[in-house]
Write a protein that holds these residues in place. Structure first.
Motif, PDB file in Angstrom:
ATOM      1  N   ALA A 202       0.838  -1.208   0.000  1.00 44.60           N
ATOM      2  CA  ALA A 202       0.000   0.000   0.000  1.00 44.60           C
ATOM      3  C   ALA A 202       0.866   1.249   0.000  1.00 44.60           C
ATOM      4  CB  ALA A 202      -0.919   0.006   1.218  1.00 44.60           C
ATOM      5  N   ARG A 203       0.458   2.226  -0.781  1.00 42.51           N
ATOM      6  CA  ARG A 203       1.116   3.539  -0.755  1.00 42.51           C
ATOM      7  C   ARG A 203       0.062   4.618  -0.995  1.00 42.51           C
ATOM      8  NH1 ARG A 203       2.243   5.378  -6.020  1.00 42.51           N
ATOM      9  NH2 ARG A 203       1.847   3.804  -7.640  1.00 42.51           N
ATOM     10  N   PHE A 204       0.349   5.789  -0.432  1.00 42.95           N
ATOM     11  CA  PHE A 204      -0.570   6.911  -0.560  1.00 42.95           C
ATOM     12  C   PHE A 204      -0.455   7.546  -1.945  1.00 42.95           C
ATOM     13  CE2 PHE A 204      -0.365   6.568   4.029  1.00 42.95           C
ATOM     14  CZ  PHE A 204      -1.619   6.972   4.458  1.00 42.95           C
ATOM     15  N   ILE A 205      -1.603   7.788  -2.566  1.00 47.55           N
ATOM     16  CA  ILE A 205      -1.674   8.623  -3.760  1.00 47.55           C
ATOM     17  C   ILE A 205      -1.908  10.062  -3.339  1.00 47.55           C
ATOM     18  CG2 ILE A 205      -2.881   9.051  -5.939  1.00 47.55           C
ATOM     19  CD1 ILE A 205      -1.280   6.443  -5.831  1.00 47.55           C
ATOM     20  N   ASP A 206      -2.790  10.237  -2.379  1.00 51.48           N
ATOM     21  CA  ASP A 206      -2.978  11.518  -1.694  1.00 51.48           C
ATOM     22  C   ASP A 206      -3.521  11.208  -0.313  1.00 51.48           C
ATOM     23  OD1 ASP A 206      -5.800  11.203  -1.891  1.00 51.48           O
ATOM     24  OD2 ASP A 206      -5.806  12.182  -3.846  1.00 51.48           O
ATOM     25  N   ASP A 207      -3.995  12.221   0.407  1.00 52.27           N
ATOM     26  CA  ASP A 207      -4.350  12.029   1.812  1.00 52.27           C
ATOM     27  C   ASP A 207      -5.365  10.907   2.045  1.00 52.27           C
ATOM     28  OD1 ASP A 207      -2.616  13.980   2.526  1.00 52.27           O
ATOM     29  OD2 ASP A 207      -4.125  15.477   3.072  1.00 52.27           O
ATOM     30  N   GLY A 208      -6.318  10.760   1.196  1.00 52.34           N
ATOM     31  CA  GLY A 208      -7.377   9.786   1.437  1.00 52.34           C
ATOM     32  C   GLY A 208      -7.465   8.687   0.410  1.00 52.34           C
ATOM     33  N   LEU A 209      -6.443   8.555  -0.422  1.00 53.86           N
ATOM     34  CA  LEU A 209      -6.476   7.559  -1.488  1.00 53.86           C
ATOM     35  C   LEU A 209      -5.225   6.686  -1.429  1.00 53.86           C
ATOM     36  CD1 LEU A 209      -7.783   6.365  -4.036  1.00 53.86           C
ATOM     37  CD2 LEU A 209      -6.580   8.134  -5.363  1.00 53.86           C
ATOM     38  N   LEU A 210      -5.432   5.377  -1.368  1.00 56.37           N
ATOM     39  CA  LEU A 210      -4.340   4.421  -1.326  1.00 56.37           C
ATOM     40  C   LEU A 210      -4.326   3.574  -2.593  1.00 56.37           C
ATOM     41  CD1 LEU A 210      -4.805   3.079   2.323  1.00 56.37           C
ATOM     42  CD2 LEU A 210      -3.048   4.689   1.550  1.00 56.37           C
ATOM     43  N   GLN A 211      -3.128   3.290  -3.072  1.00 56.54           N
ATOM     44  CA  GLN A 211      -2.940   2.322  -4.136  1.00 56.54           C
ATOM     45  C   GLN A 211      -2.446   1.031  -3.494  1.00 56.54           C
ATOM     46  OE1 GLN A 211      -3.077   2.816  -7.725  1.00 56.54           O
ATOM     47  NE2 GLN A 211      -2.803   0.593  -7.881  1.00 56.54           N
ATOM     48  N   VAL A 212      -3.127  -0.074  -3.728  1.00 59.38           N
ATOM     49  CA  VAL A 212      -2.739  -1.364  -3.164  1.00 59.38           C
ATOM     50  C   VAL A 212      -2.310  -2.282  -4.302  1.00 59.38           C
ATOM     51  CG1 VAL A 212      -3.439  -3.326  -1.759  1.00 59.38           C
ATOM     52  CG2 VAL A 212      -4.375  -1.047  -1.276  1.00 59.38           C
ATOM     53  N   GLY A 213      -1.043  -2.608  -4.336  1.00 58.05           N
ATOM     54  CA  GLY A 213      -0.509  -3.417  -5.421  1.00 58.05           C
ATOM     55  C   GLY A 213      -0.779  -2.757  -6.753  1.00 58.05           C
ATOM     56  N   GLU A 214      -1.092  -3.567  -7.739  1.00 60.10           N
ATOM     57  CA  GLU A 214      -1.446  -3.054  -9.059  1.00 60.10           C
ATOM     58  C   GLU A 214      -2.924  -3.300  -9.355  1.00 60.10           C
ATOM     59  OE1 GLU A 214       0.667  -1.301 -10.822  1.00 60.10           O
ATOM     60  OE2 GLU A 214       2.199  -1.640  -9.288  1.00 60.10           O
ATOM     61  N   HIS A 215      -3.667  -3.637  -8.285  1.00 61.05           N
ATOM     62  CA  HIS A 215      -5.025  -4.110  -8.529  1.00 61.05           C
ATOM     63  C   HIS A 215      -6.135  -3.282  -7.889  1.00 61.05           C
ATOM     64  CE1 HIS A 215      -4.817  -5.742  -4.431  1.00 61.05           C
ATOM     65  NE2 HIS A 215      -3.655  -6.297  -4.770  1.00 61.05           N
ATOM     66  N   THR A 216      -5.809  -2.410  -6.894  1.00 56.22           N
ATOM     67  CA  THR A 216      -6.886  -1.739  -6.158  1.00 56.22           C
ATOM     68  C   THR A 216      -6.537  -0.302  -5.823  1.00 56.22           C
ATOM     69  OG1 THR A 216      -7.514  -3.839  -5.121  1.00 56.22           O
ATOM     70  CG2 THR A 216      -8.353  -1.831  -4.093  1.00 56.22           C
ATOM     71  N   ARG A 217      -7.520   0.566  -5.980  1.00 53.33           N
ATOM     72  CA  ARG A 217      -7.453   1.917  -5.416  1.00 53.33           C
ATOM     73  C   ARG A 217      -8.503   1.985  -4.320  1.00 53.33           C
ATOM     74  NH1 ARG A 217      -5.598   6.889  -9.248  1.00 53.33           N
ATOM     75  NH2 ARG A 217      -3.549   6.004  -9.709  1.00 53.33           N
ATOM     76  N   LEU A 218      -8.064   2.452  -3.142  1.00 55.44           N
ATOM     77  CA  LEU A 218      -8.924   2.424  -1.967  1.00 55.44           C
ATOM     78  C   LEU A 218      -9.093   3.830  -1.409  1.00 55.44           C
ATOM     79  CD1 LEU A 218     -10.449   0.795   0.227  1.00 55.44           C
ATOM     80  CD2 LEU A 218      -8.250   0.515   1.411  1.00 55.44           C
TER      81      LEU A 218
END
Length: 465
Positions: free
Chosen positions: A116-132
């Motif tokens: 998991a890594r932050f795209i911005d304050d409330g958006l996470l990228q998980v692997g190459e399969h999910t935006r949370l």
């Protein structure tokens, strides 16, 4: 690429992360827990439990070596390194299995696997399969070993504590760089199992978590009697050779030592594992090490709906504190913006060397000189300890002069894991030295040594009163 939404996202499925998940769900919030590596907590996989398995084997070997002093003559002892490590791995895997089963019991929709890594304050990228998209985030990513620069370039000859528990056999020799908790526990255990060990201390000459100068001196002496302990200095160089690694060490007195080992174990501490979370993409204020600045009482990072729990925050890197922090972080994340402080227990930390170390409440360096008295006990002539040939160590209790309340202790001696609990409970209950002395002490037990230290403190207070 799928897109999901949740009230609370928890990054890390270790002790703190799992506690955070359960707390958030208990508040009625939706929650998703994310794990980028193998399931299984640090404690179960590479920390508390496998290290205690190795220590248990070492204690068995040490007991045999002491047997002649009791008049018991063993016919000989052989340490089977492959069998030792097979049991460590087997039992470790069993403990990990319990944790993994617990994670798999969670609803599948609440679990994501991937970095998991932050795209911005409330958006996470998980692997190459999910935006949370998450309203709140709990960072519970644990810690990672610190490797000093002087040890770089050693390849497979450089190991950390995680690697030790994957060994198929015991090596012939290991240099342990760092005399903190990990270095003490693993270094002594390996030495007792027949490995040639040198323990290299740092520039401050510290031993484990001890801060009391008298206990540090005693620890230097006692551990130095059992293994080669370079107590104070720095590693100047570590060079790959045909035989392994040649390590050169500059002592504080200006002299040098040099020796060659099969492996170098970096045991110079651990740091929060947050480097790959993309925190630079957020509005969070980061410290010099790239860790979000947060309030130690609420675990909140600034004013953001982000909370730091467990080893990822580096406040109290022990399991029960990680569980407490996880619960608090999960609850605060679910209730945000309504947050509450963590309900802290009396501070307690234990090192499972021999002698054991226990740290309770205020440490010596945290106390103001003149405001407390130190009650002391030496275990050299303590009855039960001498009976068991465990009569080594020194215990100090600290008592406030004005109130006579027990405020802390540093303990180096037999059964410190048990005495530490008695002292932590006494501290949490707010007991005075007089309250503690009114408690029962059986005879003959190691706890009578605690009574000696408490009596010493009380007599000083009475004389000065």
């Amino acid at each position: 690429m799928q897109t999901l939404r949740t009230d609370v996202a928890i990054i890390g499925a270790g002790t703190a992360g799992l506690s955070a998940y359960r707390a958030a769900k208990a508040e009625g919030a939706s929650a998703i827990i994310i794990e980028g590596g193998a399931y299984g907590t640090t404690c179960a996989r590479v920390g508390c439990m496998p290290s205690k398995l190795l220590i248990a084997a070492a204690e068995a070997a040490h007991a045999v070596s002491l047997a002649p002093r009791f008049g018991v003559l063993p016919h000989g002892m052989e340490i089977d390194g492959k069998a030792v490590m097979a049991r460590v791995r087997s039992e470790r895997d069993r403990f990990v299995g319990f944790v993994v089963d617990g994670v798999h019991a969670l609803p599948e929709a609440d679990r994501l696997v991937g970095h998991a890594r932050f795209i911005d304050d409330g958006l996470l990228q998980v692997g190459e399969h999910t935006r949370l998209h998450a309203k709140s985030v709990v960072i519970a990513t644990g810690s990672t070993p610190v490797v000093p620069d002087a040890l770089s370039g050693l390849g497979e000859r450089l190991i950390v504590n995680d690697d030790v528990f994957a060994w198929q056999d015991l090596p012939r020799s290991v240099a342990v760089v760092g005399s903190g908790v990990i270095g003490l526990e693993l270094g002594q255990a390996l030495a007792r199992l027949g490995v040639r060990v040198t323990l290299y201390g740092g520039s401050h000459g510290s031993v484990g978590p001890l801060t009391d100068p008298k206990l540090i001196d005693e620890a230097h002496r006692l551990f130095g009697e059992e293994l080669h302990f370079e107590t104070q200095g720095r590693v100047v160089s570590a060079t790959r050779t045909d035989e392994g690694v040649t390590l050169r060490y500059a002592r504080a007195d200006g002299t040098h030592s040099e020796s060659t080992f099969d492996y170098v174990l970096a045991a110079a501490g651990r740091r929060p594992d947050v480097a790959n979370l993309g925190l630079a993409n957020t509005s969070l204020e980061l410290d010099a090490h790239g860790v979000p600045r947060f309030a130690a009482d609420t675990l909140q990072a600034g004013t953001a709906p982000v909370f730091m729990a467990g080893d990822a925050n580096g406040v109290f890197p022990v399991l029960h504190e990680a569980a407490d922090e996880g619960r608090a972080a999960g609850r605060n994340a679910a209730r945000f913006p309504h947050v509450e402080p963590v309900a802290r227990r009396a501070p307690l930390a234990i090192v499972f060397g021999d002698p054991q170390i226990a740290m309770i409440g205020k440490h010596h360096r945290e106390l103001t000189q003149g405001t407390f008295v130190t009650g002391a006990v030496s275990f050299e002539d303590q009855g039960r300890s001498r009976v068991m040939l465990k009569n080594h160590g020194l215990g100090h209790v600290y008592v406030d002069r004005a109130t006579r309340r027990f405020v802390g202790a540093e303990w180096l001696g037999p059964a410190a894991e048990h005495i530490g609990h008695l002292l932590a409970w006494s501290l949490q209950m707010g007991l005075s030295v007089d309250d503690m002395l009114a408690m029962p002490f059986y005879h003959p037990v190691v706890e009578e040594g605690l009574r000696t230290a408490l009596r010493d403190a009380a007599s000083q207070l009475d004389r000065k009163g």
